[in-house]
Design a protein around this motif. Structure first.
Motif, PDB file in Angstrom:
ATOM      1  N   LEU A   1       0.698   0.368  97.439  1.00 32.22           N
ATOM      2  CA  LEU A   1       0.542   0.849  96.058  1.00 32.22           C
ATOM      3  C   LEU A   1       1.232  -0.060  95.038  1.00 32.22           C
ATOM      4  O   LEU A   1       0.605  -0.551  94.102  1.00 32.22           O
ATOM      5  CB  LEU A   1       1.059   2.286  95.942  1.00 32.22           C
ATOM      6  CG  LEU A   1       0.219   3.348  96.682  1.00 32.22           C
ATOM      7  CD1 LEU A   1       0.888   4.718  96.602  1.00 32.22           C
ATOM      8  CD2 LEU A   1      -1.205   3.418  96.122  1.00 32.22           C
ATOM      9  N   MET A   2       2.539  -0.285  95.198  1.00 31.49           N
ATOM     10  CA  MET A   2       3.273  -1.030  94.166  1.00 31.49           C
ATOM     11  C   MET A   2       2.948  -2.523  94.197  1.00 31.49           C
ATOM     12  O   MET A   2       2.659  -3.129  93.166  1.00 31.49           O
ATOM     13  CB  MET A   2       4.779  -0.788  94.314  1.00 31.49           C
ATOM     14  CG  MET A   2       5.170   0.666  94.052  1.00 31.49           C
ATOM     15  SD  MET A   2       6.922   1.020  94.333  1.00 31.49           S
ATOM     16  CE  MET A   2       7.676   0.303  92.876  1.00 31.49           C
ATOM     17  N   GLU A   3       3.006  -3.118  95.385  1.00 30.71           N
ATOM     18  CA  GLU A   3       2.811  -4.564  95.464  1.00 30.71           C
ATOM     19  C   GLU A   3       1.354  -4.969  95.270  1.00 30.71           C
ATOM     20  O   GLU A   3       1.045  -5.847  94.468  1.00 30.71           O
ATOM     21  CB  GLU A   3       3.298  -5.086  96.820  1.00 30.71           C
ATOM     22  CG  GLU A   3       3.108  -6.589  96.988  1.00 30.71           C
ATOM     23  CD  GLU A   3       3.674  -7.109  98.309  1.00 30.71           C
ATOM     24  OE1 GLU A   3       4.443  -8.066  98.283  1.00 30.71           O
ATOM     25  OE2 GLU A   3       3.354  -6.538  99.379  1.00 30.71           O
TER      26      GLU A   3
ATOM     27  N   TYR B   1       6.796   4.842 103.179  1.00 32.72           N
ATOM     28  CA  TYR B   1       7.539   3.770 102.504  1.00 32.72           C
ATOM     29  C   TYR B   1       6.686   2.500 102.390  1.00 32.72           C
ATOM     30  O   TYR B   1       6.618   1.877 101.328  1.00 32.72           O
ATOM     31  CB  TYR B   1       8.842   3.480 103.267  1.00 32.72           C
ATOM     32  CG  TYR B   1       9.709   2.441 102.582  1.00 32.72           C
ATOM     33  CD1 TYR B   1      10.572   2.800 101.556  1.00 32.72           C
ATOM     34  CD2 TYR B   1       9.651   1.098 102.943  1.00 32.72           C
ATOM     35  CE1 TYR B   1      11.359   1.848 100.907  1.00 32.72           C
ATOM     36  CE2 TYR B   1      10.429   0.144 102.308  1.00 32.72           C
ATOM     37  CZ  TYR B   1      11.283   0.522 101.296  1.00 32.72           C
ATOM     38  OH  TYR B   1      12.055  -0.425 100.658  1.00 32.72           O
TER      39      TYR B   1
ATOM     40  N   THR C   1       3.839   3.027  99.895  1.00 36.40           N
ATOM     41  CA  THR C   1       4.370   3.001  98.527  1.00 36.40           C
ATOM     42  C   THR C   1       4.743   1.586  98.093  1.00 36.40           C
ATOM     43  O   THR C   1       4.308   1.100  97.050  1.00 36.40           O
ATOM     44  CB  THR C   1       5.591   3.948  98.432  1.00 36.40           C
ATOM     45  OG1 THR C   1       5.111   5.280  98.228  1.00 36.40           O
ATOM     46  CG2 THR C   1       6.513   3.591  97.284  1.00 36.40           C
ATOM     47  N   SER C   2       5.572   0.916  98.894  1.00 37.32           N
ATOM     48  CA  SER C   2       6.121  -0.384  98.480  1.00 37.32           C
ATOM     49  C   SER C   2       5.099  -1.499  98.548  1.00 37.32           C
ATOM     50  O   SER C   2       4.996  -2.302  97.621  1.00 37.32           O
ATOM     51  CB  SER C   2       7.302  -0.776  99.380  1.00 37.32           C
ATOM     52  OG  SER C   2       8.454  -0.083  99.007  1.00 37.32           O
ATOM     53  N   CYS C   3       4.384  -1.577  99.671  1.00 44.67           N
ATOM     54  CA  CYS C   3       3.528  -2.741  99.903  1.00 44.67           C
ATOM     55  C   CYS C   3       2.102  -2.520  99.418  1.00 44.67           C
ATOM     56  O   CYS C   3       1.499  -3.427  98.851  1.00 44.67           O
ATOM     57  CB  CYS C   3       3.517  -3.101 101.386  1.00 44.67           C
ATOM     58  SG  CYS C   3       5.170  -3.377 102.037  1.00 44.67           S
TER      59      CYS C   3
END
Lengths: 348, 348
Positions: A235-237, A228, A231-233
């Motif tokens: 890759l996405m951010e 998580y 993914t969130s911090c």
């Protein structure tokens, strides 16, 4: 095998300070944790809530994982605003609420601390900034050092895992938990060794995946929280790469149909009881995708850790290993992890 | 306003059968639910676990949402294999485990039912197939009808929400919950009305988004589970469109940096206490993406539902509304929702 590796050097801090190869937690940190434990023991704690946002929430989730697995005490993880707006009815005087924010300034988490405290809960804030609004809002502070040259036992990993395993021991006493605490001063050296061990593989991952616009992560058990965060911090951010952290146990109940030869997956093959879930999902993606990267937690270096404690150390070590994979993407895409398009640039 | 709308017509089934405009649950279903309630009341239930996979897990999650919000009883949602492998310590004789599988054949869920039953838990299986392995594995069965011409009160929505609100009333008695049950026979007509109301908007969404390879979903509160289903089962599984169900409260703690003018979002603007989280996230994506679709739960048709019960009916009605958006993508991409590349074609 099961000897007490770390010698207790400071009884004053509730027996929390253990020295391993000259490394031991600073007394001020150990005293903060000892104060939390004393407060926990002085109350009839009926449930534990872990409340934070984003990566901090994911980090706290390891606490919920071990508490649910090893004790009968109900524990829950909430993103701060959902906690405030759902207002779970079981939060009250017999509740322990542990909050976390690196800077201690995350507004939702600060508000959640005040909210929980007003309901009479025992509140504990974890942050690198002891003077931060989050630390001011809670009854108890657990401060960690960050990039000031301190050893990892005084950093976020050492401090948090010491807190959690002391808490486990308070909720459901077991000599294993004290052994984890006594061996935690190893964690700094282990992080370094694992960074060295995985550096080349991570670099290759970055090189191979630098053109990808979407990379899925997959894991289960404690490691779903690493997925998580990644993914969130990361890759996405930080990298602006599309992603979704898929639970290996959920993979075959929907997400697996997205698999194709050109769809990249970063799979954390966990150590511990849910490893078979990861193995099954991994077998599948390796058959149908040409772009699968595996980080196998069993291959980590656990030197100085008792065999039966490795499952507790894996989650503590995996974060800095996975970070290498994001660093490598940053290096090969020329997109530094520090770049943002919205954060720090506007109000939202 | 708060009158009992449905007349109780069958005291034998524990007062569960209410008639609204000629529609009432079949006695065999009501009796199954009444048996579960009797079993719940005969035990000292200390916690409730909802265990299933994929879309079934997401559907059960509405139970956890309302129990956590309105009672002090600890409740948890697990994907079946994580439940078995983590083996939460608090599962025992005082545990209610509710399992669900549409066909009743999902192997992990069947195994979880046996696993929970061996630990002495009270087990309840929900399925459209009363003779399925899942129903055989659990002590109690709650069967629903599927596409056999029955009214929605005997279908998955009517049966599940009746069970949950009767359970809430057993765990923390409140006249509101009995009013929900008495008004639930409205649900079939409401689903139809909402399908008509949203048909054009959904069709436009399908037309506009037919070239998209990634569509994010976003929601909070109860609706995060709708977003999860839409992402996992409709977008990824059935339409092979990349996705991730983002919690609106987590959006600003990582994922929001992925937002750009050409990144599509389907946002469920919920009704209930967490609506402000969705509003904030929606304001942001509408500013920075040209491809934002909103399904506003407050605009649903709730005819015949008391004002103070709308927050309970919203999650029951949202599923069939959201389904339209997937149907429209299927229509405009020419990719039927029934197509699979792996499922039904191989062992995995």
């Amino acid at each position: 095998m099961k000897q007490e590796q770390g010698t207790i050097i400071e009884e004053a801090a509730g027996g929390i300070i253990h020295e391993v190869q000259g490394t031991a937690m600073k007394p001020e940190h150990a005293n903060q944790i000892a104060n939390v434990l004393e407060a926990v023991k002085s109350r009839d704690i009926q449930n534990v809530y872990f409340v934070a946002c984003g990566g901090s929430m994911a980090s706290l989730s390891f606490g919920e994982y071990f508490i649910s697995k090893e004790t009968e005490v109900p524990s829950f993880v909430y993103t701060a605003n959902e906690f405030i707006h759902r207002n779970p009815k079981s939060v009250g005087e017999n509740t322990l609420v542990i909050l976390r924010s690196h800077s201690g300034t995350t507004p939702e988490t600060v508000e959640a601390a005040s909210f929980a405290r007003e309901k009479g809960a025992l509140t504990v804030s974890i942050s690198m900034e002891a003077e931060s609004p989050l630390c001011q809002a809670a009854e108890h502070i657990v401060h960690y050092n960050y990039k000031d040259g301190s050893d990892a036992i005084d950093g976020e990993v050492g401090i948090f895992y010491t807190l959690i395993f002391e808490l486990l021991n308070a909720l459901a006493p077991n000599e294993k938990y004290k052994r984890v605490v006594s061996q935690l001063p190893n964690v700094g050296e282990l992080i370094q060794k694992n960074i060295e061990q995985f550096a080349d593989a991570a670099n290759e991952f970055g090189k191979k995946n630098k053109r990808e616009h979407i990379i899925y992560t997959m894991a289960s058990g404690a490691y779903i929280h690493h997925a998580y965060s990644f993914t969130s911090c990361l890759l996405m951010e930080m990298l602006w790469i599309h992603s979704n952290a898929i639970h290996s146990g959920e993979f075959f109940h929907g997400p697996f149909e997205i698999t194709d030869y050109d769809v990249p997956f970063l799979v954390v093959k966990g150590a511990g009881t849910s490893r078979p879930l990861d193995e099954r999902a991994l077998d599948f993606v390796q058959k149908f995708s040409d772009k699968v990267e595996v980080v196998d937690i069993e291959t980590l270096n656990y030197e100085g850790v008792d065999e039966d404690l490795k499952e507790y150390f894996g989650p503590a070590l995996a974060g800095s290993v996975l970070r290498l994979y994001a660093d490598a993407l940053a290096e090969h895409t020329g997109h530094p992890l520090s770049v943002r398009r919205y954060m720090w640039k506007m109000d939202y």
